[in-house]
Design a protein around this motif. Structure first.
Motif, PDB file in Angstrom:
ATOM      1  N   ALA A 162       0.814  -1.220   0.000  1.00  0.00           N
ATOM      2  CA  ALA A 162       0.000   0.000   0.000  1.00  0.00           C
ATOM      3  C   ALA A 162       0.845   1.266   0.000  1.00  0.00           C
ATOM      4  N   GLU A 163       1.982   1.252   0.677  1.00  0.00           N
ATOM      5  CA  GLU A 163       2.799   2.467   0.754  1.00  0.00           C
ATOM      6  C   GLU A 163       3.356   2.871  -0.609  1.00  0.00           C
ATOM      7  N   TYR A 164       3.442   1.922  -1.538  1.00  0.00           N
ATOM      8  CA  TYR A 164       3.849   2.212  -2.909  1.00  0.00           C
ATOM      9  C   TYR A 164       2.633   2.423  -3.815  1.00  0.00           C
ATOM     10  N   LEU A 165       1.588   1.633  -3.596  1.00  0.00           N
ATOM     11  CA  LEU A 165       0.449   1.640  -4.503  1.00  0.00           C
ATOM     12  C   LEU A 165      -0.267   2.975  -4.544  1.00  0.00           C
ATOM     13  N   HIS A 166      -0.620   3.532  -3.397  1.00  0.00           N
ATOM     14  CA  HIS A 166      -1.433   4.746  -3.393  1.00  0.00           C
ATOM     15  C   HIS A 166      -0.693   5.967  -3.942  1.00  0.00           C
ATOM     16  N   PRO A 167       0.588   6.192  -3.603  1.00  0.00           N
ATOM     17  CA  PRO A 167       1.317   7.275  -4.286  1.00  0.00           C
ATOM     18  C   PRO A 167       1.397   7.053  -5.795  1.00  0.00           C
ATOM     19  N   LEU A 168       1.519   5.791  -6.220  1.00  0.00           N
ATOM     20  CA  LEU A 168       1.549   5.493  -7.642  1.00  0.00           C
ATOM     21  C   LEU A 168       0.209   5.833  -8.293  1.00  0.00           C
ATOM     22  N   LEU A 169      -0.888   5.490  -7.630  1.00  0.00           N
ATOM     23  CA  LEU A 169      -2.200   5.824  -8.162  1.00  0.00           C
ATOM     24  C   LEU A 169      -2.386   7.335  -8.272  1.00  0.00           C
ATOM     25  N   ARG A 170      -1.853   8.050  -7.309  1.00  0.00           N
ATOM     26  CA  ARG A 170      -1.930   9.516  -7.386  1.00  0.00           C
ATOM     27  C   ARG A 170      -1.138  10.031  -8.590  1.00  0.00           C
ATOM     28  N   LYS A 171       0.027   9.436  -8.818  1.00  0.00           N
ATOM     29  CA  LYS A 171       0.839   9.811  -9.977  1.00  0.00           C
ATOM     30  C   LYS A 171       0.099   9.500 -11.267  1.00  0.00           C
ATOM     31  N   CYS A 172      -0.571   8.341 -11.308  1.00  0.00           N
ATOM     32  CA  CYS A 172      -1.369   7.977 -12.477  1.00  0.00           C
ATOM     33  C   CYS A 172      -2.465   9.010 -12.724  1.00  0.00           C
ATOM     34  N   GLU A 173      -3.133   9.418 -11.653  1.00  0.00           N
ATOM     35  CA  GLU A 173      -4.190  10.417 -11.786  1.00  0.00           C
ATOM     36  C   GLU A 173      -3.637  11.716 -12.352  1.00  0.00           C
ATOM     37  N   GLU A 174      -2.469  12.128 -11.869  1.00  0.00           N
ATOM     38  CA  GLU A 174      -1.842  13.362 -12.354  1.00  0.00           C
ATOM     39  C   GLU A 174      -1.433  13.243 -13.823  1.00  0.00           C
ATOM     40  N   GLU A 175      -1.192  11.995 -14.268  1.00  0.00           N
ATOM     41  CA  GLU A 175      -0.817  11.752 -15.668  1.00  0.00           C
ATOM     42  C   GLU A 175      -2.042  11.614 -16.572  1.00  0.00           C
ATOM     43  N   GLY A 176      -3.219  11.804 -16.013  1.00  0.00           N
ATOM     44  CA  GLY A 176      -4.432  11.753 -16.816  1.00  0.00           C
ATOM     45  C   GLY A 176      -5.000  10.359 -17.025  1.00  0.00           C
ATOM     46  N   VAL A 177      -4.569   9.406 -16.191  1.00  0.00           N
ATOM     47  CA  VAL A 177      -5.071   8.038 -16.306  1.00  0.00           C
ATOM     48  C   VAL A 177      -6.551   7.999 -15.934  1.00  0.00           C
ATOM     49  N   THR A 178      -7.327   7.273 -16.739  1.00  0.00           N
ATOM     50  CA  THR A 178      -8.766   7.165 -16.496  1.00  0.00           C
ATOM     51  C   THR A 178      -9.148   5.830 -15.866  1.00  0.00           C
ATOM     52  N   HIS A 179      -8.382   4.769 -16.182  1.00  0.00           N
ATOM     53  CA  HIS A 179      -8.667   3.431 -15.682  1.00  0.00           C
ATOM     54  C   HIS A 179      -7.374   2.786 -15.170  1.00  0.00           C
ATOM     55  N   VAL A 180      -7.474   2.074 -14.069  1.00  0.00           N
ATOM     56  CA  VAL A 180      -6.340   1.325 -13.521  1.00  0.00           C
ATOM     57  C   VAL A 180      -6.717  -0.148 -13.499  1.00  0.00           C
ATOM     58  N   VAL A 181      -5.866  -0.973 -14.111  1.00  0.00           N
ATOM     59  CA  VAL A 181      -6.093  -2.413 -14.138  1.00  0.00           C
ATOM     60  C   VAL A 181      -4.915  -3.057 -13.421  1.00  0.00           C
TER      61      VAL A 181
END
Length: 474
Positions: A162-181
């Motif tokens: 989790a300590e890696y996943l959630h910051p990564l998801l935030r980075k994805c959001e900032e990169e304009g990601v719409t879906h995470v698989v």
């Protein structure tokens, strides 16, 4: 940044010592990742006890220590000590909160199962991209945005902590990601790595033989997989796997089934003509991906139009060919996966099928003999070699494999060095033959007792094919 008081609000805990209004910049259970303003979670793991590293964390700038035990003595007194019921759940909660809960603002799909997770996640990512979305795929082969692999310092794990996943998801959001698989491994689910990550769709592919020993038995393994159904808004389940069907019988959320039977789920007319990747198991993987797109609101007829464009991820039936000798590199490291690949290749081989494989150390020993038996059943020649022995004796692993056919078979050869096993198989292949190199797939390292060493099945096979041609020509 949050105040420690905000992070602990509404979370069951007791706090003693230090300044509770300290500013929190991050959270980790690895003392070497602690920076100024971090919370250090001193969890007791399988091999290490985090409480042994509390002082190191404090010296590196930790503003609080989190534990889930009440019987510890000699705790620091000049820093807040937070006692929680479960460190793993707390770090998931805190990581999500510090990142601003990015999963809530994207569509998240999680795929679990013994085999096929990587292929299905990549299929879904490819289909989403064809519809104009910007997907991220996170799993065994790395992190991809729009099909392009990211450089990232996250650990090489199927399901990220989790300590890696959630910051990564935030980075994805900032990169304009719409879906995470993402891939949801049994170990990741059991360790609550996906807790506090809002997931829209879960996919359950199959239940096979793997990780039993790490979970303490098959029932514990299945229980870990079953957790995904309690974390999602809807489930997609393989109707052809009876264990999967049984695992979702008591779910109250919508469950959609997929399978080859036209009466199951959505019936895909003429998909076999449009789907160009070999193997019945890959056809099922495509069906799982299609069902995910249907649940997301896309029309079936539109989805099927893109199926001929689907490509397998790296290390999944990855092919090399030279002078009518075909070499396939595949990640198959379980009996079910190995049998599926062997069956597919044997049906398309008009020469000999030569198989190179081993089994990983410190993993389920019960599958080794079964995989040995399967390799001999389908192959004209088998070379048993090292996989990732880790801290286990490679020869002991091979002995377990050889037990699958009594240890005495003229079609079997033992070659401990994986590089030379690959070379021997390729050099012995004649036109029309197929060489399968199974077990490591995309991996670029081999895990030995001394640590990780650079090694790629694909590169070794490519080099061997080139040298074979040169020697044959001369």
């Amino acid at each position: 940044m949050l105040l420690l008081t905000e992070l602990l609000k509404d979370w069951p805990c007791t706090v003693s010592g230090g300044e509770i209004r300290a500013s929190v910049m991050g959270i980790t259970e690895n003392s070497l990742r602690v920076k100024k303003g971090f919370v250090f979670v001193a969890r007791k793991g399988g091999r290490h006890d985090g409480t042994l590293y509390m002082q190191q964390a404090i010296e590196r700038g930790a503003v609080a220590i989190v534990i889930d035990r009440t019987d510890l003595a000699a705790l620091p007194t000049d820093i807040p000590i937070v006692i929680v019921p479960d460190c793993r759940l707390f770090i998931a909660h805190a990581s999500a909160q510090l990142a601003g809960y990015p999963a809530r603002r994207m569509k998240v799909i999680a795929v679990t199962g013994t085999n096929g997770k990587t292929t299905v996640t990549h299929f879904i990512g490819q289909l989403l991209k064809y519809f104009g979305n910007r997907p991220a795929v996170i799993g065994t082969t790395g992190i991809f945005i729009d099909g392009i692999k990211m450089d990232d310092d996250s650990p090489q794990m199927t399901t990220l902590p989790a300590e890696y996943l959630h910051p990564l998801l935030r980075k994805c959001e900032e990169e304009g990601v719409t879906h995470v698989v993402l891939e949801a491994s049994s170990l990741g689910l059991a360790a609550h790595r996906l807790a506090h990550c809002e997931i829209d769709i879960g996919i359950l592919l199959n239940i096979g033989t793997d990780h039993y020993e790490e979970h303490g038995g098959k029932l514990a393994y299945m229980h870990a997989k079953k957790r995904l159904g309690q974390m999602v808004d809807a489930m997609i389940v393989n109707k052809e796997d009876e264990q999967c069907v049984q695992m979702v019988e008591d779910l109250t959320i919508p469950v959609v089934y997929f399978g080859m039977d036209s009466s199951v789920g959505v019936h895909v007319l003429d998909l076999e003509k449009k789907f160009l990747i070999p193997g019945r198991y890959n056809y099922l993987n495509a069906l799982a991906a299609i069902h995910a797109l249907v649940l997301l609101g896309y029309q079936l007829d539109d989805i099927v139009q893109y199926c001929h464009l689907l490509e397998l991820p790296e290390g999944r039936l990855q092919q090399l060919e030279r002078d009518d000798v075909r070499v396939y590199i595949d990640y198959a490291h379980t009996p079910d996966a190995l049998q599926a690949v062997l069956c597919t290749l044997s049906n398309s081989c008009y020469g000999k099928l030569i198989t190179v494989f081993g089994c990983g150390g410190e993993r389920d020993k019960g599958k080794r003999a079964e995989m040995g038996e399967l390799a001999v059943l389908y192959s004209a020649n088998v070379i048993v070699t090292s996989d990732n022995p880790r801290n286990e004796d490679p020869l002991a692993i091979i002995t377990d494999i050889l037990a699958g056919f009594g240890g005495d078979c003229s079609a079997v050869e033992v070659m401990l060095d994986r590089k030379y096993a690959i070379r021997k198989a390729v050099f012995s292949a004649a036109p029309g033959d197929i060489v399968l190199i199974a077990g490591k797939g995309h991996e670029k390292t081999q895990h030995m007792a001394d640590g990780l060493v650079p090694f790629s099945d694909y590169e070794e096979a490519k080099r061997a094919l080139f040298e074979k041609t040169f020697l044959d020509f001369n």
